[in-house]
Design a protein around this motif. Structure first.
Motif, PDB file in Angstrom:
ATOM      1  N   TYR A  18     -37.478  -1.213 -21.364  1.00 11.62           N
ATOM      2  CA  TYR A  18     -36.587  -0.878 -20.254  1.00 11.62           C
ATOM      3  C   TYR A  18     -36.378   0.633 -20.164  1.00 11.62           C
ATOM      4  O   TYR A  18     -36.401   1.216 -19.088  1.00 11.62           O
ATOM      5  CB  TYR A  18     -35.245  -1.602 -20.417  1.00 11.62           C
ATOM      6  CG  TYR A  18     -34.322  -1.353 -19.246  1.00 11.62           C
ATOM      7  CD1 TYR A  18     -34.429  -2.132 -18.089  1.00 11.62           C
ATOM      8  CD2 TYR A  18     -33.386  -0.328 -19.272  1.00 11.62           C
ATOM      9  CE1 TYR A  18     -33.616  -1.891 -16.995  1.00 11.62           C
ATOM     10  CE2 TYR A  18     -32.568  -0.077 -18.189  1.00 11.62           C
ATOM     11  CZ  TYR A  18     -32.681  -0.857 -17.051  1.00 11.62           C
ATOM     12  OH  TYR A  18     -31.885  -0.597 -15.969  1.00 11.62           O
ATOM     13  N   GLU A  19     -36.213   1.259 -21.342  1.00 11.04           N
ATOM     14  CA  GLU A  19     -36.011   2.714 -21.361  1.00 11.04           C
ATOM     15  C   GLU A  19     -37.222   3.453 -20.817  1.00 11.04           C
ATOM     16  O   GLU A  19     -37.077   4.471 -20.127  1.00 11.04           O
ATOM     17  CB  GLU A  19     -35.748   3.194 -22.789  1.00 11.04           C
ATOM     18  CG  GLU A  19     -34.389   2.785 -23.289  1.00 11.04           C
ATOM     19  CD  GLU A  19     -34.204   3.116 -24.760  1.00 11.04           C
ATOM     20  OE1 GLU A  19     -34.851   4.060 -25.246  1.00 11.04           O
ATOM     21  OE2 GLU A  19     -33.423   2.414 -25.408  1.00 11.04           O
ATOM     22  N   LEU A  71     -37.052   3.241 -17.172  1.00  8.97           N
ATOM     23  CA  LEU A  71     -36.016   4.162 -16.695  1.00  8.97           C
ATOM     24  C   LEU A  71     -36.562   5.587 -16.640  1.00  8.97           C
ATOM     25  O   LEU A  71     -36.396   6.303 -15.644  1.00  8.97           O
ATOM     26  CB  LEU A  71     -34.834   4.080 -17.667  1.00  8.97           C
ATOM     27  CG  LEU A  71     -33.520   4.676 -17.213  1.00  8.97           C
ATOM     28  CD1 LEU A  71     -32.976   3.888 -16.044  1.00  8.97           C
ATOM     29  CD2 LEU A  71     -32.514   4.654 -18.373  1.00  8.97           C
ATOM     30  N   LYS A  72     -37.213   5.984 -17.712  1.00 10.68           N
ATOM     31  CA  LYS A  72     -37.766   7.346 -17.759  1.00 10.68           C
ATOM     32  C   LYS A  72     -38.783   7.563 -16.651  1.00 10.68           C
ATOM     33  O   LYS A  72     -38.817   8.615 -16.018  1.00 10.68           O
ATOM     34  CB  LYS A  72     -38.439   7.587 -19.111  1.00 10.68           C
ATOM     35  CG  LYS A  72     -37.469   7.849 -20.218  1.00 10.68           C
ATOM     36  CD  LYS A  72     -38.230   8.155 -21.474  1.00 10.68           C
ATOM     37  CE  LYS A  72     -37.312   8.103 -22.681  1.00 10.68           C
ATOM     38  NZ  LYS A  72     -38.063   7.892 -23.896  1.00 10.68           N
ATOM     39  N   LYS A  73     -39.612   6.550 -16.444  1.00 11.09           N
ATOM     40  CA  LYS A  73     -40.618   6.682 -15.388  1.00 11.09           C
ATOM     41  C   LYS A  73     -39.934   6.768 -14.031  1.00 11.09           C
ATOM     42  O   LYS A  73     -40.348   7.527 -13.163  1.00 11.09           O
ATOM     43  CB  LYS A  73     -41.587   5.513 -15.428  1.00 11.09           C
ATOM     44  CG  LYS A  73     -42.509   5.600 -16.622  1.00 11.09           C
ATOM     45  CD  LYS A  73     -43.756   4.801 -16.401  1.00 11.09           C
ATOM     46  CE  LYS A  73     -44.870   5.364 -17.254  1.00 11.09           C
ATOM     47  NZ  LYS A  73     -46.145   4.727 -16.973  1.00 11.09           N
ATOM     48  N   ALA A  74     -38.864   5.969 -13.852  1.00 12.83           N
ATOM     49  CA  ALA A  74     -38.157   5.989 -12.574  1.00 12.83           C
ATOM     50  C   ALA A  74     -37.589   7.372 -12.294  1.00 12.83           C
ATOM     51  O   ALA A  74     -37.623   7.843 -11.162  1.00 12.83           O
ATOM     52  CB  ALA A  74     -37.044   4.945 -12.585  1.00 12.83           C
ATOM     53  N   ILE A  75     -37.088   8.031 -13.313  1.00 13.96           N
ATOM     54  CA  ILE A  75     -36.479   9.330 -13.062  1.00 13.96           C
ATOM     55  C   ILE A  75     -37.472  10.483 -13.213  1.00 13.96           C
ATOM     56  O   ILE A  75     -37.078  11.637 -13.256  1.00 13.96           O
ATOM     57  CB  ILE A  75     -35.225   9.570 -13.931  1.00 13.96           C
ATOM     58  CG1 ILE A  75     -35.582   9.591 -15.408  1.00 13.96           C
ATOM     59  CG2 ILE A  75     -34.153   8.537 -13.636  1.00 13.96           C
ATOM     60  CD1 ILE A  75     -34.406   9.965 -16.288  1.00 13.96           C
ATOM     61  N   GLY A  76     -38.749  10.145 -13.267  1.00 13.08           N
ATOM     62  CA  GLY A  76     -39.748  11.197 -13.102  1.00 13.08           C
ATOM     63  C   GLY A  76     -40.606  11.534 -14.303  1.00 13.08           C
ATOM     64  O   GLY A  76     -41.332  12.536 -14.279  1.00 13.08           O
ATOM     65  N   ALA A  77     -40.562  10.726 -15.366  1.00 11.35           N
ATOM     66  CA  ALA A  77     -41.427  11.023 -16.512  1.00 11.35           C
ATOM     67  C   ALA A  77     -42.874  10.735 -16.139  1.00 11.35           C
ATOM     68  O   ALA A  77     -43.167   9.718 -15.525  1.00 11.35           O
ATOM     69  CB  ALA A  77     -41.024  10.168 -17.704  1.00 11.35           C
ATOM     70  N   GLU A  78     -43.750  11.651 -16.520  1.00 15.52           N
ATOM     71  CA  GLU A  78     -45.159  11.418 -16.254  1.00 15.52           C
ATOM     72  C   GLU A  78     -45.743  10.552 -17.363  1.00 15.52           C
ATOM     73  O   GLU A  78     -45.228  10.535 -18.472  1.00 15.52           O
ATOM     74  CB  GLU A  78     -45.910  12.743 -16.192  1.00 15.52           C
ATOM     75  CG  GLU A  78     -45.696  13.451 -14.874  1.00 15.52           C
ATOM     76  CD  GLU A  78     -46.177  14.876 -14.918  1.00 15.52           C
ATOM     77  OE1 GLU A  78     -47.360  15.082 -15.180  1.00 15.52           O
ATOM     78  OE2 GLU A  78     -45.354  15.778 -14.706  1.00 15.52           O
ATOM     79  N   PRO A  89     -43.594   1.143 -13.771  1.00 11.79           N
ATOM     80  CA  PRO A  89     -42.140   1.309 -13.816  1.00 11.79           C
ATOM     81  C   PRO A  89     -41.386   0.039 -13.465  1.00 11.79           C
ATOM     82  O   PRO A  89     -40.442  -0.341 -14.150  1.00 11.79           O
ATOM     83  CB  PRO A  89     -41.868   2.405 -12.795  1.00 11.79           C
ATOM     84  CG  PRO A  89     -43.163   2.950 -12.369  1.00 11.79           C
ATOM     85  CD  PRO A  89     -44.262   2.160 -12.970  1.00 11.79           C
ATOM     86  N   VAL A  90     -41.829  -0.638 -12.409  1.00 10.50           N
ATOM     87  CA  VAL A  90     -41.051  -1.789 -11.963  1.00 10.50           C
ATOM     88  C   VAL A  90     -41.112  -2.928 -12.982  1.00 10.50           C
ATOM     89  O   VAL A  90     -40.118  -3.609 -13.231  1.00 10.50           O
ATOM     90  CB  VAL A  90     -41.501  -2.238 -10.550  1.00 10.50           C
ATOM     91  CG1 VAL A  90     -42.906  -2.802 -10.576  1.00 10.50           C
ATOM     92  CG2 VAL A  90     -40.537  -3.250  -9.976  1.00 10.50           C
ATOM     93  N   LEU A  97     -38.866  -1.997 -15.891  1.00  7.14           N
ATOM     94  CA  LEU A  97     -37.438  -2.144 -15.567  1.00  7.14           C
ATOM     95  C   LEU A  97     -37.007  -3.602 -15.582  1.00  7.14           C
ATOM     96  O   LEU A  97     -35.864  -3.924 -15.862  1.00  7.14           O
ATOM     97  CB  LEU A  97     -37.143  -1.530 -14.197  1.00  7.14           C
ATOM     98  CG  LEU A  97     -37.087  -0.004 -14.182  1.00  7.14           C
ATOM     99  CD1 LEU A  97     -37.058   0.513 -12.760  1.00  7.14           C
ATOM    100  CD2 LEU A  97     -35.880   0.509 -14.951  1.00  7.14           C
TER     101      LEU A  97
END
Lengths: 239, 386
Positions: free
Chosen positions: B288-289, B292-299, B379-380, B383
């Motif tokens: 899940y984390e 989350l990181k991918k959602a907020i822009g982690a490559e 990401p989805v 999540l």
């Protein structure tokens, strides 16, 4: 701002096809404060994920600031998400090993903002959500409402044009729900950022200016509502 | 970044500590054996230098290290000296200084050389460098020249006396340390050696014999060709050229290095698998984390990097602790054996740095699979916790 054309998302579970989003079209203008409501399984979260480029549609097109998302490469999508979109989820929004300010800094870190600038902006965002004195607390030391406010600070720290919130008050009591909604509305007014909030709480929807109701993956109704004033002091939504 | 990764590692303290402990054990073994191997290499290299400028003639069927218990007739010396290209042939006989031998490392040997046949014979010992006093030479009955280690052990000084097999010898010289087995040799005259040997083996009816004959070439003579010529012209002997000596010595150390390699392989397997296991668990727990990181822009690559570094860090910590414990063990064991003037382990840069680099590489390699899995998550899906 956001233009959605004939959007569909179909999941396959064995031989069964599930149309989570079914030929949906809508437009969201810059600065809107809208809610997406509907019963469970109506496609609210799927729509939010598609708008946030977290998922890929089966067919149809999404334009964000006139850029068609499906034409972008994966790394361009990541960049678009990082620079233009902020997310607030229902729960477990924060990384448990980071304190509040480090969580808020995270998107700036991915934008390669320098350490000092990162800290300055993160503290500023935390003070906007009224949590400057909780900056160095870990998520486990914060209440549910405080955690959501940290998540909002994180969504705002990059100054995105669009904030997508998926059941942001789902785990909160009435008093905290009120505070979180009030915070998002104030920010929307001050900064002109667009907010799209998925919720199944009709009271939350009531305080937005546009309510889009989904049913079976399509828009059932789309109505502008008159803005109501919030009164959070007494710990409820004033109803 | 590193602070964050360390905190992540510490979320499951017991699991992380157990994984690190597994690597510590492997790297500890690797370090100690590495120290042993380094010492062996020093001895082997020293020995290679000693054998590089001479030919060793032994009875047919024997190797450099003896073993079959055969001896050469002393008459062979004259036969060998007739072979064109041979400058001098020196008969030698060697046996342990003390019965029982050393527990660690090679036993001290008494080596008797027949230096009386010609004045050129003494050239053989000039292959070793003298530190104090002088080389053993012709007519040095009752005298001894000592290797560095055995000199220290006997507390010998030039001009002083030492006892070998119950007989007193006067020390004429002490050699420079070579880090090879030659450091444990006591060189005496051939006749003296024969007397000591006979005194100890009264029922062994021997005439003049030699354990081996050391051959020095005329200047400019190729030692490999000369060795072949000796074997051809003298019956019943094996002439060990420098190349063959090196091969025999290398083979000896090869066995040891194979064991070392085996240990390294086991450490690799056990440590690697436990790191993979830990990292796979960590990725599963943090799906899940990651979403989350991918959602907020982690490559993708920053997620990949994060998990690779975490895995490498486990390797590094295990390696560093294992190496330090290994060094401590080496230090203690060397201290314990120092009383006998024996150094069992050598500490070289490779012994210190090697195991740590090894375990960092191991950690990184073990992290590839789990890190790729983490980085490749959509990401989805992440999540949703799929």
């Amino acid at each position: 701002m956001i233009k959605i054309e004939n959007l569909s998302k179909i999941y396959r579970v064995g031989d069964i096809e599930i149309k989570a989003i079914n030929d949906l079209s809508m437009t969201i203008e810059k600065g809107e404060f809208l809610s997406i409501v509907g019963p469970s399984g109506s496609g609210k979260t799927t729509l939010l994920h598609l708008m946030g480029c977290l998922d890929v549609p089966t067919s149809g097109r999404i334009f964000i600031d006139e850029v068609e998302v499906s034409s972008l490469s994966p790394s361009e999508v990541t960049r678009l998400r990082r620079e233009k979109i902020g997310f607030v989820f229902q729960e477990f929004n924060l990384l448990p090993v980071l304190n509040a300010v480090e969580n808020v800094e995270l998107p700036l870190r991915y934008q390669r903002v320098s350490g000092r600038e990162r800290r300055r902006r993160a503290l500023e965002a935390l003070s906007r959500v009224g949590l400057e004195n909780r900056a160095y607390n870990r998520p486990t030391q914060l209440s549910g409402g405080e955690q959501q406010r940290v998540a909002i600070a994180r969504a705002l720290v990059t100054q995105p044009v669009l904030v997508l919130a998926d059941e942001p008050t789902g785990e909160l009591d009435t008093a905290n729900t009120c505070k979180v909604i009030e915070l998002m509305r104030d920010l929307n007014r001050e900064t002109g950022q667009t907010f799209a909030i998925v919720t199944h709480n009709p009271m939350v929807a009531d305080y937005t200016r546009r309510i889009v109701t989904l049913r079976d993956g399509s828009i059932y109704s789309d109505q502008a509502v008159e803005e109501k004033e919030l009164a959070c002091e007494d710990g409820d939504l004033g109803i | 970044m590193f602070k964050y990764i360390l905190r992540n590692m510490w979320r499951r303290k017991t699991r992380t500590i157990l994984t690190i402990s597994g690597i510590v054990v492997g790297i500890f073994a690797l370090t100690v054996l590495g120290g042993l191997s380094a010492r062996l290499t020093q001895q082997v290299n020293g020995a290679k230098v000693w054998f590089s400028r001479q030919i060793n003639v032994v009875p047919a069927g024997e190797s450099l290290f003896g073993g079959a218990g055969r001896y050469l007739e002393i008459s062979k010396v004259a036969e060998i000296e007739k072979v064109p290209g041979v400058k001098v042939a020196v008969a030698g006989i060697g046996f342990p200084r003390e019965n029982g031998g050393g527990f660690f490392g090679p036993p001290d040997l008494i080596i008797g050389y027949d230096l009386s046949r010609s004045e050129r014979s003494a050239e053989l010992l000039e292959l070793l460098q003298i530190r104090d006093g002088r080389n053993l030479g012709e007519g040095d009955q009752g005298k001894v020249a000592l290797g560095a280690t055995v000199a220290k052990k006997l507390d010998a000084r030039v001009g002083g006396m030492v006892t070998l097999k119950g007989r007193l010898f006067q020390v004429v010289g002490i050699y420079q340390p070579t880090l090879s087995t030659a450091d444990s040799f006591a060189f005496i005259e051939y006749q003296d050696a024969l007397d000591l040997f006979r005194a100890e083996n009264p029922y062994f009816q021997i005439r003049d014999i030699a354990g081996s004959i050391n051959v020095l070439p005329e200047p400019g003579v190729d030692l490999e060709e000369l060795a072949a010529r000796i074997e051809e012209q003298v019956e019943g002997v094996k002439a060990i050229s420098p190349k063959e000596a090196e091969a025999q010595i290398s083979q000896f150390s090869l066995i040891f290095n194979s064991i070392l390699l085996g240990i390294a392989f086991v450490a690799l397997l056990v440590g690697g698998l436990s790191i993979i296991n830990t990292m796979v668990m960590s990725v599963s727990e943090r799906i899940y984390e990651i979403g989350l990181k991918k959602a907020i822009g982690a490559e993708t690559r920053s997620i990949l990097f994060e998990y690779l570094v975490e895995s490498a860090m486990i390797g590094f910590l295990g390696g560093a602790i294992g190496m330090l414990l290994g060094l401590l063990a080496i230090f203690i064991l060397n201290r314990l054996t120092q009383a006998n003037q024996v150094t069992v382990f050598a500490v070289t840069t490779t012994v210190v740095v090697g195991p740590v680099i090894f375990s960092v590489i191991l950690g990184t390699l073990a992290g590839i699979l789990p890190a790729r899995r983490a980085a490749g998550l959509k990401p989805v899906e992440a999540l949703k916790g799929d």
